[in-house]
Design a protein around this motif. Structure first.
Motif, PDB file in Angstrom:
ATOM      1  N   LEU A 202      55.670  36.335  35.188  1.00 62.88           N
ATOM      2  CA  LEU A 202      55.177  37.704  35.162  1.00 62.88           C
ATOM      3  C   LEU A 202      56.346  38.607  34.771  1.00 62.88           C
ATOM      4  N   HIS A 203      56.476  38.859  33.489  1.00 63.25           N
ATOM      5  CA  HIS A 203      57.623  39.642  33.029  1.00 63.25           C
ATOM      6  C   HIS A 203      57.489  41.105  33.372  1.00 63.25           C
ATOM      7  N   GLU A 204      56.284  41.554  33.611  1.00 66.47           N
ATOM      8  CA  GLU A 204      56.044  42.937  34.008  1.00 66.47           C
ATOM      9  C   GLU A 204      55.270  42.933  35.315  1.00 66.47           C
ATOM     10  N   GLN A 205      55.540  43.953  36.154  1.00 66.80           N
ATOM     11  CA  GLN A 205      54.837  44.034  37.429  1.00 66.80           C
ATOM     12  C   GLN A 205      53.322  44.067  37.232  1.00 66.80           C
ATOM     13  N   LEU A 206      52.880  44.762  36.178  1.00 64.99           N
ATOM     14  CA  LEU A 206      51.445  44.880  35.941  1.00 64.99           C
ATOM     15  C   LEU A 206      50.847  43.632  35.307  1.00 64.99           C
ATOM     16  N   GLY A 207      51.645  42.574  35.213  1.00 68.54           N
ATOM     17  CA  GLY A 207      51.097  41.299  34.760  1.00 68.54           C
ATOM     18  C   GLY A 207      49.980  40.812  35.676  1.00 68.54           C
ATOM     19  N   ILE A 208      50.028  41.220  36.944  1.00 66.18           N
ATOM     20  CA  ILE A 208      48.948  40.838  37.881  1.00 66.18           C
ATOM     21  C   ILE A 208      47.643  41.512  37.466  1.00 66.18           C
ATOM     22  N   TRP A 209      47.730  42.794  37.064  1.00 69.41           N
ATOM     23  CA  TRP A 209      46.533  43.473  36.555  1.00 69.41           C
ATOM     24  C   TRP A 209      46.020  42.760  35.312  1.00 69.41           C
ATOM     25  N   LEU A 210      46.931  42.316  34.458  1.00 69.96           N
ATOM     26  CA  LEU A 210      46.541  41.627  33.233  1.00 69.96           C
ATOM     27  C   LEU A 210      45.701  40.395  33.550  1.00 69.96           C
ATOM     28  N   LEU A 211      46.098  39.635  34.586  1.00 76.11           N
ATOM     29  CA  LEU A 211      45.348  38.444  34.973  1.00 76.11           C
ATOM     30  C   LEU A 211      43.948  38.804  35.460  1.00 76.11           C
ATOM     31  N   ASP A 212      43.798  40.005  36.031  1.00 75.77           N
ATOM     32  CA  ASP A 212      42.481  40.475  36.476  1.00 75.77           C
ATOM     33  C   ASP A 212      41.621  40.968  35.314  1.00 75.77           C
ATOM     34  N   ALA A 213      42.265  41.650  34.354  1.00 73.41           N
ATOM     35  CA  ALA A 213      41.517  42.336  33.300  1.00 73.41           C
ATOM     36  C   ALA A 213      41.052  41.402  32.196  1.00 73.41           C
TER      37      ALA A 213
ATOM     38  N   ASP B 287      48.436  38.882  47.340  1.00 72.67           N
ATOM     39  CA  ASP B 287      47.664  39.094  46.114  1.00 72.67           C
ATOM     40  C   ASP B 287      47.848  37.942  45.126  1.00 72.67           C
ATOM     41  N   LEU B 288      49.065  37.420  45.046  1.00 68.83           N
ATOM     42  CA  LEU B 288      49.325  36.287  44.160  1.00 68.83           C
ATOM     43  C   LEU B 288      48.610  35.026  44.654  1.00 68.83           C
ATOM     44  N   LEU B 289      48.504  34.866  45.969  1.00 71.43           N
ATOM     45  CA  LEU B 289      47.743  33.746  46.532  1.00 71.43           C
ATOM     46  C   LEU B 289      46.260  33.871  46.189  1.00 71.43           C
ATOM     47  N   GLU B 290      45.705  35.078  46.347  1.00 74.03           N
ATOM     48  CA  GLU B 290      44.283  35.308  46.065  1.00 74.03           C
ATOM     49  C   GLU B 290      43.951  35.048  44.600  1.00 74.03           C
ATOM     50  N   ARG B 291      44.880  35.328  43.719  1.00 76.78           N
ATOM     51  CA  ARG B 291      44.628  35.173  42.286  1.00 76.78           C
ATOM     52  C   ARG B 291      45.001  33.788  41.771  1.00 76.78           C
ATOM     53  N   GLY B 292      45.432  32.908  42.650  1.00 76.38           N
ATOM     54  CA  GLY B 292      45.734  31.546  42.256  1.00 76.38           C
ATOM     55  C   GLY B 292      47.060  31.376  41.552  1.00 76.38           C
TER      56      GLY B 292
END
Length: 484
Positions: A295-306, A262-267
């Motif tokens: 990414l201090h929080e696990q949901l930081g990946i969602w943040l990059l999407d939102a 997922d981190l690869l897909e999001r760059g």
């Protein structure tokens, strides 16, 4: 309790660590102890000289000053870091007779203690009240005895309050030859204990520790971001050497690879070109990421999407972005509870003015919660994100508005504390603002930072620096150490 502390001080058993299980109880006991006059005039003078350069300019500062001058310290997570450090400094110099703290006094904090007094032997753990576990009891009692000063330490467990009161009631009744009317044990938030409970905690073996190892996105980024190292192999070795059973290790390994994909897909991650490496395929942080990205929080990946789904030209864009950032931080429960109480009080006044009947008032009040601006957008985007990233199985989104409310109103730290009556929980607000600021600075992409967003970042930094720069200084020190 106050009488027992006075007896212990007179018996030369100070300094005393008075263990409570809520921050409010710490503050109440500290205030009550002032009536015991635990310090001499010379001791008060020494304390006053020691704290002369300290600024007690937060809303809780005035009350804390009065307590400290009485030889009483307060130490818990609700205090500003600089106040906690001051209490530790005074304790190390032997200037405090009593420290009122919670049971979570951190390992490694140098607070010399001769006697530990447990105000109770039961605690609320967030879901229910239960007797102390043996390992918790041992951790707390391990504070008793100052290395290099005491040959032994002392531990005292206070009996339940109603038991102590009933002893006094019986004594008075016998004097007057009357039948005693005894107090009952509390019906809620209480589990009875007695001397037998205390002895059992002393003699029992500690419960077995169970590993709860996990590899979160921020952990993987730290491993994969190491210069000159094979981060993938480091992650594999970490999983191999953890204390989980083999089936759990396999599950952790599978989840970790899903996160990496997922981190690869999001760059966020990229594969190192073959021309730049020798041997097997390796990964690294993307060169397009901002400096010191994290990414201090696990949901930081969602943040990059939102974030890209927001309208950056909207006047509400900086506030909406702050709402996204706050949604991935932990809930500061005491602040949200105060927000809810304030909203209910205001609504109740409106309903009474409108003449709404009692039953309808109660029904509408039960639906009141803390402010959640943008909640529909947050929940919708999060549900879409979960469909693509099902490995996020233990996290949830938490909409709220604390930093956003402060920025919208350009509210100072002191004013916000006063607005919600958070004087005894200043540290909770400071930590939340620090988390939001850190995510805003190190996770939000530079391309998303319009001038108003940068203004919000500067606003939070100013609030943190003017209130207590300790957290910012610690973060800066960690960055410097990492660079070295």
């Amino acid at each position: 309790l106050e009488e027992k502390v006075g007896e212990l001080v007179d018996a030369g058993r100070a300094p005393i660590y008075l263990v409570h299980f809520t921050q409010l109880a710490c503050a109440r006991t500290a205030q009550n102890l002032l009536s015991q006059k635990l310090t001499t005039k010379d001791e008060k003078r020494a304390i006053s000289e020691e704290i002369a350069e300290t600024k007690f300019n937060s809303p809780y500062g005035k009350e804390l000053t009065r307590v400290i001058k009485g030889g009483i310290g307060i130490h818990h997570a609700g205090l500003l870091p600089r106040y906690r450090l001051l209490v530790e400094k005074l304790a190390q110099k032997g200037l405090l007779k009593v420290i009122c703290g919670t049971d979570t006094l951190g390992v490694g904090i140098n607070v010399p203690i001769r006697t530990v007094v447990l105000t109770q032997l039961c605690k609320f753990d967030g879901s229910g009240t239960h007797l102390l576990r043996v390992r918790d009891f041992q951790q707390i009692c391990g504070r008793a005895g100052r290395r290099g000063f005491d040959e032994e330490g002392f531990v005292v467990a206070q009996a339940p309050e109603h038991v102590i009161e009933n002893i006094k009631i019986r004594a008075k009744a016998e004097e007057k030859n009357r039948k005693p009317i005894l107090k009952r044990a509390p019906e809620k938030g209480f589990v009875p204990w007695d001397e037998g409970t205390f002895q059992k905690l002393i003699k029992s073996d500690s419960e077995t520790l169970k590993s709860r190892f996990q590899l979160q996105p921020n952990h993987l980024l730290l491993l994969l971001g190491r210069d000159g190292e094979d981060g993938c192999e480091a992650a594999r070795q970490l999983i191999r050497s953890c204390h989980e059973a083999d089936p759990k290790k396999k599950a952790i390994r599978q989840k970790s690879w899903k996160i990496v994909r997922d981190l690869l897909e999001r760059g966020v991650l990229e594969i190192i070109p073959r021309s730049e490496r020798n041997g097997p395929q390796k990964l690294r942080l993307s060169a397009d990421l901002p400096e010191q990205f994290s990414l201090h929080e696990q949901l930081g990946i969602w943040l990059l999407d939102a974030i890209p789904q927001l309208d950056s030209t909207s006047l509400t864009y900086p506030f909406d972005l702050l709402s996204l950032v706050e949604a991935i931080t932990e809930n500061p429960v005491i602040i949200l509870r105060k927000q809810t109480d304030k909203a209910k009080t205001e609504l109740l006044a409106e309903l009474k003015a409108e003449g709404v009947d009692y039953d309808e008032r109660i029904e509408r009040l039960e639906r009141v919660t803390w402010p959640k601006p943008g909640a529909d957008f947050i929940y919708a985007t999060f549900n879409e994100f979960l469909a693509k990233c099902p490995w996020i199985d233990s996290e949830n989104i938490r909409p709220k508005s604390i930093a956003r409310e402060m920025f919208e109103d350009y509210c100072s730290f002191a004013d916000y504390i006063t607005r919600y009556g958070l004087e005894r929980s200043e540290g909770v607000l400071l930590r939340h603002l620090s988390s939001v600021y850190t995510i805003l600075r190190h996770t939000v992409p530079e391309t998303a930072k319009t001038e108003p967003v940068e203004e919000a970042e500067r606003f939070l930094e100013t609030v943190l620096r003017e209130t207590d720069s300790t957290l910012l200084e610690e973060w800066s020190a960690l960055q410097t150490k990492a660079a070295l």
